[in-house]
Design an enzyme around this catalytic site. Structure first.
Site, PDB file in Angstrom:
ATOM      1  N   LYS A 149       5.286   9.624   8.020  1.00 38.85           N
ATOM      2  CA  LYS A 149       5.127   9.190   9.501  1.00 38.85           C
ATOM      3  C   LYS A 149       6.410   9.777  10.475  1.00 38.85           C
ATOM      4  CE  LYS A 149       2.896   5.139   7.755  1.00 38.85           C
ATOM      5  NZ  LYS A 149       1.501   5.113   8.189  1.00 38.85           N
TER       6      LYS A 149
ATOM      7  N   ASP B 223       9.479   2.832  -1.089  1.00 35.50           N
ATOM      8  CA  ASP B 223       8.520   3.458  -0.316  1.00 35.50           C
ATOM      9  C   ASP B 223       8.898   3.097   1.083  1.00 35.50           C
ATOM     10  OD1 ASP B 223       4.925   3.513  -0.049  1.00 35.50           O
ATOM     11  OD2 ASP B 223       6.367   4.570   1.169  1.00 35.50           O
TER      12      ASP B 223
ATOM     13  N   TYR C 226       1.039  -1.084   0.057  1.00 36.25           N
ATOM     14  CA  TYR C 226       0.046  -0.025   0.145  1.00 36.25           C
ATOM     15  C   TYR C 226       0.727   1.257   0.020  1.00 36.25           C
ATOM     16  CZ  TYR C 226      -3.385   3.470   1.857  1.00 36.25           C
ATOM     17  OH  TYR C 226      -4.057   4.597   2.080  1.00 36.25           O
TER      18      TYR C 226
HETATM   19  P1  KE4 Z   1      -0.479   8.341   4.455  1.00 34.06           P
HETATM   20  O1  KE4 Z   1      -0.962   8.962   3.235  1.00 34.06           O
HETATM   21  O2  KE4 Z   1      -1.436   7.772   5.162  1.00 34.06           O
HETATM   22  O3  KE4 Z   1       0.304   9.334   5.191  1.00 34.06           O
HETATM   23  O4  KE4 Z   1       0.640   7.301   3.885  1.00 34.06           O
HETATM   24  C1  KE4 Z   1       0.411   6.408   3.004  1.00 34.06           C
HETATM   25  C2  KE4 Z   1       1.221   5.045   3.119  1.00 34.06           C
HETATM   26  C3  KE4 Z   1       2.198   5.069   1.996  1.00 34.06           C
HETATM   27  N1  KE4 Z   1       3.166   4.199   2.040  1.00 34.06           N
HETATM   28  C4  KE4 Z   1       3.376   3.261   2.920  1.00 34.06           C
HETATM   29  C5  KE4 Z   1       4.282   2.310   3.009  1.00 34.06           C
HETATM   30  C6  KE4 Z   1       2.144   3.449   4.042  1.00 34.06           C
HETATM   31  O5  KE4 Z   1       2.283   2.395   5.155  1.00 34.06           O
HETATM   32  C7  KE4 Z   1       1.461   4.468   4.047  1.00 34.06           C
HETATM   33  C8  KE4 Z   1       0.151   4.516   5.069  1.00 34.06           C
HETATM   34  N2  KE4 Z   1       0.206   3.564   6.277  1.00 34.06           N
HETATM   35  C9  KE4 Z   1      -1.023   2.964   6.506  1.00 34.06           C
HETATM   36  C10 KE4 Z   1      -0.893   1.941   7.829  1.00 34.06           C
HETATM   37  N3  KE4 Z   1      -1.058   0.466   7.082  1.00 34.06           N
HETATM   38  C11 KE4 Z   1      -1.824   4.280   7.583  1.00 34.06           C
HETATM   39  C12 KE4 Z   1      -3.037   4.033   8.219  1.00 34.06           C
HETATM   40  C13 KE4 Z   1      -4.165   4.359   7.620  1.00 34.06           C
HETATM   41  O6  KE4 Z   1      -4.430   4.555   6.300  1.00 34.06           O
HETATM   42  O7  KE4 Z   1      -5.067   5.064   8.473  1.00 34.06           O
END
Ligand code: KE4
Length: 425
Positions: free
Chosen positions: A265, A237, A142
């Site tokens: 993060k 990523d 993801y």
């Molecule tokens: P954000 O747009 O949520 O800040 O980041 C997206 C993203 C991009 N790349 C990786 C490897 C990620 O894990 C994420 C977001 N991680 C999720 C947890 N599995 C965020 C939790 C959520 O969607 O509320």
């Protein structure tokens, strides 16, 4: 009705699903989400005053522990001087220099406000730099919710069993090639089929959105070689793994250097900061000096950057990652031992402050193996631990996170709670 239930009912009237991000809704584990009122160190307290040992860690950012006094003070001090200017600040230079000093692949970096923005921008940059259209991503990974990446995504997508998202026209994903994680042969086949039209590969160098799944030996090295041979951009990523698995992210551990790295993060310390960076010759393609447009009103805002700068500095303290890895290892080893003593098939893996727990005998190496885990048993474990005051991620397809404040006593308290829960599963 409990206070959490009252709040959830009210939230569902005002907010779709009652949450601002799907995974928080507990839909894959059932039950009522806990509405958090405050957090400190390894703990969160919900609206009923119940305390939880927290292993979500805001999905990664809270590596110093919640409400770290130095980070909070930095945010307060920055805020009194103004929240956002829409003009450059010295603080942005300092955090950029700190990121460049830590991440081997990054020579120049652009700040954004989320991981989604970082990966969306990185993909556009790779397409602009190469003049090509297709991208390769891996099923179960993801990278945020940009249209071209919402294809067989992991995280909340996988939890809901929606391998693709409604609202994304087929035309928007026709250039997205999805292959199985760890299947280098499938990537080679894609390059054979589209030898001159693959702009980039985007990969989680340790997958954390189909639970935690490590790259197979040679997988990342193979991706590096294939991108170099075929003139494609390799994007790591590291939104999740960056500064989570080690002081230089996964690329510092495995020695494979991508062309672009995305971060978020931890670099914001809990405030909205994302970033993409890489080789100078690639980054020069980004506006205003290059033809690839990218922008953001709150990108690099001084309050968020203040939290990130303190966090990055604290991570560089001697012994930080040794202690983090030791506590995470004690947690996972202890949980697996206790489960197996009760005849429960549990395996676990961890790297730095990131871990995976799998209700199956062996650590999975693919999405198919993760999908074969006993998700019903996970849900019962999740709620048993929640009732015992320990809050894991509310999904069998998520990694977990330990902070610097999860000391021996906190880990032991978690293991004591688990002993009781396993005895009743
Ligand atoms: P954000 O747009 O949520 O800040 O980041 C997206 C993203 C991009 N790349 C990786 C490897 C990620 O894990 C994420 C977001 N991680 C999720 C947890 N599995 C965020 C939790 C959520 O969607 O509320």
């Amino acid at each position: 009705m409990s206070r959490n239930s009252e709040l959830f009912d009210r939230a569902c009237r005002a907010i779709p699903g009652g949450v601002n991000s799907p995974v928080r809704a507990f839909r894959s584990v059932g039950g009522t989400p806990r509405f958090i009122e405050r957090a400190q160190g390894p703990y969160m307290w919900d609206a009923e005053g119940t305390r939880y040992i927290d292993y979500i860690g805001s999905w990664g950012p809270a590596i110093l522990g919640h409400a770290d006094p130095e980070v909070v003070r930095a945010v307060q001090d920055a805020a009194v001087d103004g929240l956002s200017f829409g003009a450059p600040t010295e603080a942005e230079i300092e955090i950029a220099e700190a990121i460049i000093a830590r991440i081997p692949s990054i020579e120049q970096v652009r700040l954004v406000s989320s991981g989604t923005e970082a990966t969306m921008s990185a993909i556009r940059l790779a397409r602009g730099y190469t003049g090509r259209t297709k991208i390769i991503k891996f099923e179960g990974c993801y990278h945020g919710h940009a249209d071209s990446l919402l294809v067989k995504a992991g995280s909340g997508m996988l939890t809901f069993g929606n391998p693709t998202s409604a609202g994304v026209p087929a035309e928007f994903v026709q250039h997205t090639i999805v292959v199985d994680y760890n299947r280098l042969d499938a990537v080679e086949a894609a390059f054979r089929e589209f030898p001159k039209d693959i702009a980039c590969i985007i990969v989680e160098p340790i997958a954390g959105n189909m639970n935690m799944v490590r790259p197979a030996p040679g997988f990342l090295e193979g991706l590096r070689s294939l991108c170099t041979q075929n003139g494609a951009v390799l994007i790591f990523d590291e939104v999740m793994t960056g500064l989570r698995v080690g002081p230089q992210g996964m690329q510092g551990l495995c020695g494979v250097i991508p062309d672009i790295t995305t971060l978020a993060k931890i670099i914001g310390g809990g405030m909205p900061v994302g970033a993409f960076g890489g080789r100078t010759d690639i980054m020069q393609e980004i506006a205003p000096i290059g033809p690839v447009y990218q922008a953001g009103t709150l990108s690099g805002n001084p309050v968020a950057v203040a939290a990130g700068r303190v966090t990055l500095r604290r991570l560089a303290e001697p012994g930080f990652y040794e202690a983090l890895g030791r506590h995470t290892g004690a947690l996972i080893t202890g949980l697996v031992e206790r489960a197996r003593a009760h005849g429960i098939a549990l395996s676990g893996d961890h790297e730095g402050g990131m871990f995976g727990l799998y209700f199956r005998d062996t650590v999975p190496t693919s999405l198919a193996e993760v999908s074969a885990c006993d998700t019903d048993l996970f849900a019962r474990f999740f709620h048993g631990m929640l009732n015992a005051g320990v809050h894991f991620a509310p999904s069998a397809f998520e990694a977990g996170f330990v902070s610097a404040t999860h000391d021996d006593a906190v880990i032991q308290a978690t293991l004591d709670a688990a002993e009781h829960v396993f005895s009743e599963l």
